[in-house]
Design an enzyme around this catalytic site. Structure first.
Site, PDB file in Angstrom:
ATOM      1  N   ARG A  20       1.184  65.649 113.897  1.00  0.00           N
ATOM      2  CA  ARG A  20       1.951  64.427 113.650  1.00  0.00           C
ATOM      3  C   ARG A  20       1.168  63.506 112.729  1.00  0.00           C
ATOM      4  O   ARG A  20      -0.013  63.269 112.932  1.00  0.00           O
ATOM      5  CB  ARG A  20       2.248  63.671 114.949  1.00  0.00           C
ATOM      6  CG  ARG A  20       3.109  62.422 114.725  1.00  0.00           C
ATOM      7  CD  ARG A  20       3.244  61.580 115.968  1.00  0.00           C
ATOM      8  NE  ARG A  20       1.979  61.003 116.421  1.00  0.00           N
ATOM      9  CZ  ARG A  20       1.388  59.940 115.870  1.00  0.00           C
ATOM     10  NH1 ARG A  20       1.921  59.347 114.816  1.00  0.00           N
ATOM     11  NH2 ARG A  20       0.244  59.482 116.351  1.00  0.00           N
ATOM     12  N   VAL A  21       1.845  63.018 111.698  1.00  0.00           N
ATOM     13  CA  VAL A  21       1.303  61.951 110.865  1.00  0.00           C
ATOM     14  C   VAL A  21       2.294  60.797 110.931  1.00  0.00           C
ATOM     15  O   VAL A  21       3.487  61.004 111.146  1.00  0.00           O
ATOM     16  CB  VAL A  21       1.061  62.395 109.404  1.00  0.00           C
ATOM     17  CG1 VAL A  21      -0.097  63.377 109.323  1.00  0.00           C
ATOM     18  CG2 VAL A  21       2.303  62.994 108.784  1.00  0.00           C
ATOM     19  N   SER A  22       1.793  59.586 110.745  1.00  0.00           N
ATOM     20  CA  SER A  22       2.646  58.405 110.906  1.00  0.00           C
ATOM     21  C   SER A  22       3.590  58.170 109.745  1.00  0.00           C
ATOM     22  O   SER A  22       4.639  57.572 109.914  1.00  0.00           O
ATOM     23  CB  SER A  22       1.779  57.166 111.104  1.00  0.00           C
ATOM     24  OG  SER A  22       1.021  57.319 112.278  1.00  0.00           O
ATOM     25  N   SER A  23       3.211  58.617 108.545  1.00  0.00           N
ATOM     26  CA  SER A  23       4.078  58.361 107.391  1.00  0.00           C
ATOM     27  C   SER A  23       4.141  59.578 106.490  1.00  0.00           C
ATOM     28  O   SER A  23       3.297  60.461 106.539  1.00  0.00           O
ATOM     29  CB  SER A  23       3.568  57.155 106.599  1.00  0.00           C
ATOM     30  OG  SER A  23       2.312  57.453 106.036  1.00  0.00           O
ATOM     31  N   GLN A  26       1.004  60.557 104.335  1.00  0.00           N
ATOM     32  CA  GLN A  26      -0.249  61.003 104.940  1.00  0.00           C
ATOM     33  C   GLN A  26      -0.397  62.520 104.873  1.00  0.00           C
ATOM     34  O   GLN A  26       0.577  63.257 104.938  1.00  0.00           O
ATOM     35  CB  GLN A  26      -0.327  60.562 106.406  1.00  0.00           C
ATOM     36  CG  GLN A  26      -0.641  59.101 106.564  1.00  0.00           C
ATOM     37  CD  GLN A  26      -0.801  58.736 108.026  1.00  0.00           C
ATOM     38  OE1 GLN A  26      -0.021  59.149 108.874  1.00  0.00           O
ATOM     39  NE2 GLN A  26      -1.816  57.942 108.321  1.00  0.00           N
TER      40      GLN A  26
END
Length: 195
Positions: A20-23, A26
């Site tokens: 998982r990356v926030s944006s 990334q």
């Protein structure tokens, strides 16, 4: 009935990755770099809750005997309650869960009290850090507003792209497809449609 039992018995555990990356911008390649996996699920979304399409797909996909690898606890969830719930649901299903950064593995019938304590402590610290960041952000915005320098977030899309977004929505294109096509989050899609 016998066929179902026979099929379940033939399942050989798979090595699954969750990233998982926030944006969208990334880089997610380093999270499970060097870990040999059969399948990887990747979300580009906040970890504030469990409403993430690839997290849900992974939870539906895994079977007893599978082993899930996650870079770190905060990649799975930023909420202590959600972190515990997801780990408990996976282990109850017979799936082992390994957090690479913390060097912790959880499995069914594994009652290691030290591992559970570490899960709760590190999860609580992650949630606390997130709360501090949000508080500092709110304070910074309040100061900037008081000084008259806060302009809000810059628009993610230019006027043409925003028009395209609205046209796609009017044609009934699913929000997730619109987000993917335009390289933005689903939350941004909803934001443009409300404006």
């Amino acid at each position: 009935m016998n066929t179902q039992r026979h099929t379940a018995a033939r399942h050989t555990g798979k090595r699954i990755g969750y990233v998982r990356v926030s944006s969208v911008g990334q880089n997610n390649t380093r999270q499970l770099d060097g870990v040999e996996l059969d399948k990887t699920f990747t979300d580009k979304a906040s970890g504030k809750d469990t409403h993430r399409p690839q997290l849900q797909a992974m939870l539906d996909y895994v079977r007893e005997g599978d082993h899930l690898f996650v870079h770190s606890m905060d990649r799975l969830s930023r909420s202590l309650r959600d972190l515990q719930d997801v780990v408990e649901a996976l282990t109850a299903k017979g799936v082992s869960v390994t957090f690479m950064k913390e060097h912790l593995t959880f499995a069914k019938d594994d009652s290691d009290p030290m591992s559970m304590l570490m899960l709760q402590l590190l999860g609580a610290i992650g949630q606390f850090e997130r709360s501090l960041i949000k508080e500092r952000q709110r304070e910074g915005i309040a100061i900037a507003k008081a000084q008259g320098v806060y302009k809000g977030r810059k628009p993610v899309l230019d006027a043409d792209a925003a028009r395209t977004l609205r046209e796609m929505a009017a044609r009934g294109v699913p929000k997730v497809d619109i987000a993917e096509t335009l390289g933005i989050s689903r939350a941004s899609v909803y934001g443009y449609l409300k404006a």
